[in-house]
Motif scaffolding. Structure first.
Motif, PDB file in Angstrom:
ATOM      1  N   LYS A 161       0.814  -1.218   0.000  1.00 49.67           N
ATOM      2  CA  LYS A 161       0.000   0.000   0.000  1.00 49.67           C
ATOM      3  C   LYS A 161       0.856   1.280   0.000  1.00 49.67           C
ATOM      4  CE  LYS A 161      -3.832   2.045   2.512  1.00 49.67           C
ATOM      5  NZ  LYS A 161      -4.717   1.952   3.674  1.00 49.67           N
ATOM      6  N   GLY A 162       0.631   2.092  -1.004  1.00 46.07           N
ATOM      7  CA  GLY A 162       1.282   3.398  -1.062  1.00 46.07           C
ATOM      8  C   GLY A 162       2.779   3.366  -1.365  1.00 46.07           C
ATOM      9  N   ALA A 163       3.346   2.205  -1.689  1.00 44.76           N
ATOM     10  CA  ALA A 163       4.797   2.116  -1.945  1.00 44.76           C
ATOM     11  C   ALA A 163       5.099   2.424  -3.407  1.00 44.76           C
ATOM     12  CB  ALA A 163       5.306   0.732  -1.582  1.00 44.76           C
ATOM     13  N   LYS A 164       6.368   2.784  -3.652  1.00 43.29           N
ATOM     14  CA  LYS A 164       6.797   3.061  -5.030  1.00 43.29           C
ATOM     15  C   LYS A 164       8.069   2.290  -5.332  1.00 43.29           C
ATOM     16  CE  LYS A 164       5.126   7.758  -5.736  1.00 43.29           C
ATOM     17  NZ  LYS A 164       5.526   9.163  -5.844  1.00 43.29           N
ATOM     18  N   ILE A 165       8.039   1.540  -6.407  1.00 42.54           N
ATOM     19  CA  ILE A 165       9.261   0.854  -6.852  1.00 42.54           C
ATOM     20  C   ILE A 165       9.556   1.291  -8.280  1.00 42.54           C
ATOM     21  CG2 ILE A 165      10.409  -1.347  -7.324  1.00 42.54           C
ATOM     22  CD1 ILE A 165       8.554  -2.691  -5.343  1.00 42.54           C
ATOM     23  N   GLY A 202       5.561  -7.097 -11.534  1.00 40.24           N
ATOM     24  CA  GLY A 202       5.376  -6.467 -10.230  1.00 40.24           C
ATOM     25  C   GLY A 202       3.915  -6.472  -9.849  1.00 40.24           C
ATOM     26  N   VAL A 203       3.661  -6.453  -8.544  1.00 36.61           N
ATOM     27  CA  VAL A 203       2.302  -6.310  -8.049  1.00 36.61           C
ATOM     28  C   VAL A 203       2.215  -4.966  -7.353  1.00 36.61           C
ATOM     29  CG1 VAL A 203       0.664  -7.118  -6.321  1.00 36.61           C
ATOM     30  CG2 VAL A 203       1.821  -8.758  -7.800  1.00 36.61           C
ATOM     31  N   ALA A 204       1.197  -4.195  -7.695  1.00 33.47           N
ATOM     32  CA  ALA A 204       1.008  -2.899  -7.037  1.00 33.47           C
ATOM     33  C   ALA A 204      -0.294  -2.939  -6.245  1.00 33.47           C
ATOM     34  CB  ALA A 204       0.967  -1.783  -8.075  1.00 33.47           C
ATOM     35  N   GLU A 205      -0.156  -2.792  -4.917  1.00 37.48           N
ATOM     36  CA  GLU A 205      -1.346  -2.761  -4.067  1.00 37.48           C
ATOM     37  C   GLU A 205      -1.927  -1.342  -4.057  1.00 37.48           C
ATOM     38  OE1 GLU A 205      -2.748  -5.316  -2.967  1.00 37.48           O
ATOM     39  OE2 GLU A 205      -1.239  -6.906  -2.825  1.00 37.48           O
ATOM     40  N   GLU A 206      -2.905  -1.119  -3.186  1.00 40.64           N
ATOM     41  CA  GLU A 206      -3.622   0.161  -3.149  1.00 40.64           C
ATOM     42  C   GLU A 206      -2.660   1.360  -3.140  1.00 40.64           C
ATOM     43  OE1 GLU A 206      -7.140  -0.174  -0.622  1.00 40.64           O
ATOM     44  OE2 GLU A 206      -6.594   1.792   0.153  1.00 40.64           O
ATOM     45  N   ASP A 207      -2.903   2.298  -4.023  1.00 47.17           N
ATOM     46  CA  ASP A 207      -2.122   3.547  -4.113  1.00 47.17           C
ATOM     47  C   ASP A 207      -0.625   3.333  -4.361  1.00 47.17           C
ATOM     48  OD1 ASP A 207      -4.212   5.510  -3.680  1.00 47.17           O
ATOM     49  OD2 ASP A 207      -4.325   4.716  -1.646  1.00 47.17           O
ATOM     50  N   ALA A 208      -0.259   2.135  -4.740  1.00 40.62           N
ATOM     51  CA  ALA A 208       1.162   1.860  -4.975  1.00 40.62           C
ATOM     52  C   ALA A 208       1.507   2.105  -6.442  1.00 40.62           C
ATOM     53  CB  ALA A 208       1.496   0.424  -4.593  1.00 40.62           C
ATOM     54  N   GLU A 209       2.802   2.188  -6.690  1.00 37.30           N
ATOM     55  CA  GLU A 209       3.254   2.442  -8.065  1.00 37.30           C
ATOM     56  C   GLU A 209       4.442   1.545  -8.401  1.00 37.30           C
ATOM     57  OE1 GLU A 209       3.694   6.624  -9.287  1.00 37.30           O
ATOM     58  OE2 GLU A 209       5.674   6.056 -10.010  1.00 37.30           O
TER      59      GLU A 209
END
Lengths: 475, 252
Positions: free
Chosen positions: A262-266, A286-293
């Motif tokens: 959640k909310g992370a950026k890679i 990649g997997v992007a959870e809520e608000d992630a990028e």
């Protein structure tokens, strides 16, 4: 075998960069799994690494999948049939453990990385560096303040041993062994690569860098990378790859799994410059959870055949995925690259910009997959793929697969093919540029808007790599 | 002749169609020569052949930049020898900014690996752009992409002023220019006139020569110079029209 004059190597350490990877040092390995791939090869690797039984079983199961799955030549190039799996060496190491200072790295290996300018860039702008030589890392170091914050940056073997609770939870979850034949191969024989964990809320300002070097002939490099960015954290990871030119084919087949909670950026950046004998068959997702990028920046230069389609599974609301891709196919090379965006939650957005350049008889292929099911709402995708053809025999193909359903979702797709015209070249040469300089200026212009997205050090390197490719492309 | 652009008995064709026929002309350094003539007489071909365009074949003849023979050399070698061509239809180069393009052209003239003085470069670039009344924002636009006709010509003259060639061939630089742009472009060229540069101005109309006043005017017809004179020749031509050339001069 190459004998390197010490003074020469030291003097060149400052000048030589990653664009000049075509040199090698003598091979002397303490651990060698031999040629060919059988269950005994797997047991040998697991034993040398001192791995737990569950990993050995995972490897053996993956080998079975690899052997059972057909080569995907019904859609991919028949050149895949030319890989001689029985002639490849699957594990080579000098028995080294990764050390934390360059002084401790064995001289011949150190010279390799010095010639490639790695210690230099570490001093200048990196938060951490890992250097892999054939199957295992020889050097691994991260800035102390990051260690204190709980950031983990090591290889998968160390990750398994020292952080099993995090590793096991995510390993093989984004890309299961059965995902495709080459993901199965990697799962069977993986060695080296990176394991990264960024704790909640930690924002790593400088990039972490891994460097992959193939030195041995007939060798297969199968690194495995797993990056987990915990809630609200941020990280940029960069990888560079080279190999010397060999007469025979070399195989590089990596698996890279990213998890942005959640909310992370890679941000994951690749600049590879493989020599023209390398089959480069890589699975990245990649997997992007809520608000992630999750953002992939992918530059593919060199290799005989590259097949790589970085993907993002947009699993949480408002997640964002992006792939920026540059591929340059020179004579005898095929860059089969693209991107996958799997929307799995409302309000998710994805962006794909792919630019390819075909030089001489080079061939570039774009394959894209965009999937938005009708159960979702307010999802958006933008795809742009542009191809530039340099010579008459250059080739490009585009295979976009877009499945967007539901009335509240939108997708935009643009594609273009352009050529560098003889009049453009004449115009530039009239200003005093050589033909090669004119070509590389045109190519750099073509990729200009994408290159701007790169960290400065990498955009300079990419520009130089393009110039090097174009110099050789004109008579 | 060491201090001249000398063209001697040049015969050139495109495909199997001969265009330049024993063309000869000498432009001494410090002078501005104009070539006038009706369409299809070979004016643009002359500029392309001098610049080494690969579409044209030279059967015989020579051309010298300050004594250095240039026919048969690669276009970039000719350019670095000191010959500049301001194009009638300059090419677009997407993604390459004007600043980077001119910089690359200057770097190509330096010794390999020599340092480039970026600060001095921008100072000079901005001064010349001011002279040509070009907005600073122009430096970050891509070469000729989306330019109006006048902007393209101004950009050609900016490159000319930055590269400072020994000889410049201006191919129909007045076409597509309104009167204000014509004046600005001409002022740019006039500012460069002096003992170190020679100009060959190719034009269809006399109008440009009101602003760039030539030392000599040559009339071209069917691939060669048929008549030469002072600047008043351009006015005579304007008055009598090209029919006069066809009737009287072509016979000579």
């Amino acid at each position: 075998m190459a004998e390197i004059d010490d003074n020469l190597a030291q003097r060149e350490a400052i000048e030589v960069d990653r664009s000049k990877g075509d040199f090698k040092y003598e091979e002397n390995y303490a651990f060698d799994a031999g040629v060919g791939l059988t269950p005994a090869t797997i047991d040998y690797i697991a034993k040398v690494k001192g791995e737990e039984e569950w990993i050995r079983e995972f490897r053996q199961k993956s080998l079975k999948i690899f052997q059972d799955q057909p080569m995907p030549t019904h859609w991919a190039t028949a050149d895949l049939e030319n890989i001689k799996f029985e002639d490849i060496r699957y594990y080579l190491s000098k028995g080294q453990k990764p050390v934390r200072t360059w002084e401790e790295v064995p001289d011949d290996v150190k010279q390799t990385f010095e010639r490639l300018g790695i210690p230099e860039s570490e001093r200048k702008f990196l938060a951490g560096v890992e250097a892999q030589f054939d199957s295992e890392a020889v050097y691994s170091r991260m800035k102390e303040e990051l260690e204190k914050l709980g950031v983990i940056f090591c290889g998968p073997t160390e990750g398994l041993r020292d952080h099993p609770e995090i590793f096991r939870k995510w390993f093989g979850k984004v890309i299961p062994a059965g995902d495709n034949k080459f993901a199965a191969l990697n799962s069977a024989v993986f060695s080296g690569g990176s394991f990264i964990y960024i704790p909640k809320g930690v924002k790593v300002a400088q990039p972490l860098q891994a460097y992959f070097r193939i030195n041995a002939e007939n060798f297969g490099q199968f690194e495995r990378t797993l990056i987990i960015a915990d809630e609200g954290s941020e990280v940029t990871y960069m990888e560079g790859c080279t190999a010397p030119k060999f007469e025979t084919a070399t195989l590089h087949s990596a698996v890279v799994e990213l998890v942005a909670l959640k909310g992370a950026k890679i941000q994951y950046i690749t600049v590879q410059n493989w020599s023209a004998n390398v089959f480069n068959l890589v699975t990245k997702r990649g997997v992007a959870e809520e608000d992630a990028e999750v953002r992939w920046i992918d530059c593919n230069i060199g290799s005989r055949l590259t097949m790589k389609y970085p993907g993002v599974v947009l699993r949480g609301k408002r997640a964002r995925g992006e792939v920026l891709s540059i591929a340059l196919a020179n004579d005898g090379q095929h860059q089969d690259t693209g991107a996958k965006m799997i929307h799995a939650a409302d309000d998710t957005t994805s962006n794909i910009i792919a630019k390819s350049i075909s030089v001489g008889e080079g061939r570039s292929t774009y394959r894209g997959l965009v999937h938005i099911p009708k159960t979702l709402a307010n999802c958006r995708n933008n795809t742009e793929c542009d191809a530039l053809l340099i010579n008459e025999h250059s080739r490009t193909d585009t295979y976009p697969a877009i499945s967007v359903r539901g009335r509240k979702n939108s997708v935009q797709h643009e594609a273009s093919v352009s050529k560098v015209s003889a009049e453009q070249i004449f115009y530039m040469m009239q200003r005093g540029l050589s033909e090669g300089e004119a070509m590389s200026l045109a190519v750099n212009g073509f990729v200009n808007d994408l290159v701007k997205e790169f960290p400065m050090e990498y955009s300079v390197e990419l520009k130089r790599l393009i110039e090097l490719q174009m110099e050789g492309s004109v008579g | 002749m060491p201090d001249s652009l000398v063209i001697k008995n040049l015969n050139a064709s495109i495909g199997d169609r001969p265009i330049l026929k024993d063309f000869s002309l000498t432009v001494p350094k410090g002078e501005v020569h104009a070539i006038m003539g009706p369409n299809g007489t070979g004016k643009s071909t002359l500029s392309k052949v001098l610049a080494g365009h690969p579409d044209y074949t030279v059967q015989s003849g020579e051309a010298f930049v300050d004594g250095e023979q240039i026919i048969g050399l690669e276009p970039d070698v000719i350019a670095r020898a000191g010959l500049f061509l301001a194009f009638q239809y300059p090419s677009e180069i997407p993604g390459v900014t004007i600043a980077n393009f001119i910089r690359a052209a200057l770097v190509a003239r330096q010794a390999k690996g020599a340092p480039f003085d970026a600060k001095a470069y921008y100072a000079e670039l901005y001064a010349k752009m001011d002279a040509l009344k070009m907005d600073r924002k122009f430096t970050s636009r891509f070469v000729n992409e989306g330019f109006s006709g006048g902007e393209k010509k101004r950009c050609e003259i900016l490159q000319l002023m930055m590269l400072k060639p020994k000889y410049a061939v201006l191919d129909e630089t007045d076409s597509g220019l309104d009167i204000d742009a014509l004046r600005i472009v001409s002022e740019g060229v006039n500012a460069m006139r002096g003992p170190d540069a020679g100009f060959l101005v190719i034009t269809h109309y006399q109008r440009l020569l009101d602003y760039i006043v030539p030392d000599r005017v040559h009339i071209m017809w069917d691939g060669r110079i048929v008549h030469s004179g002072g600047k008043e020749l351009a006015l005579e031509l304007e008055e009598k029209g090209y029919d006069w050339v066809k009737k009287d001069l072509a016979k000579a």
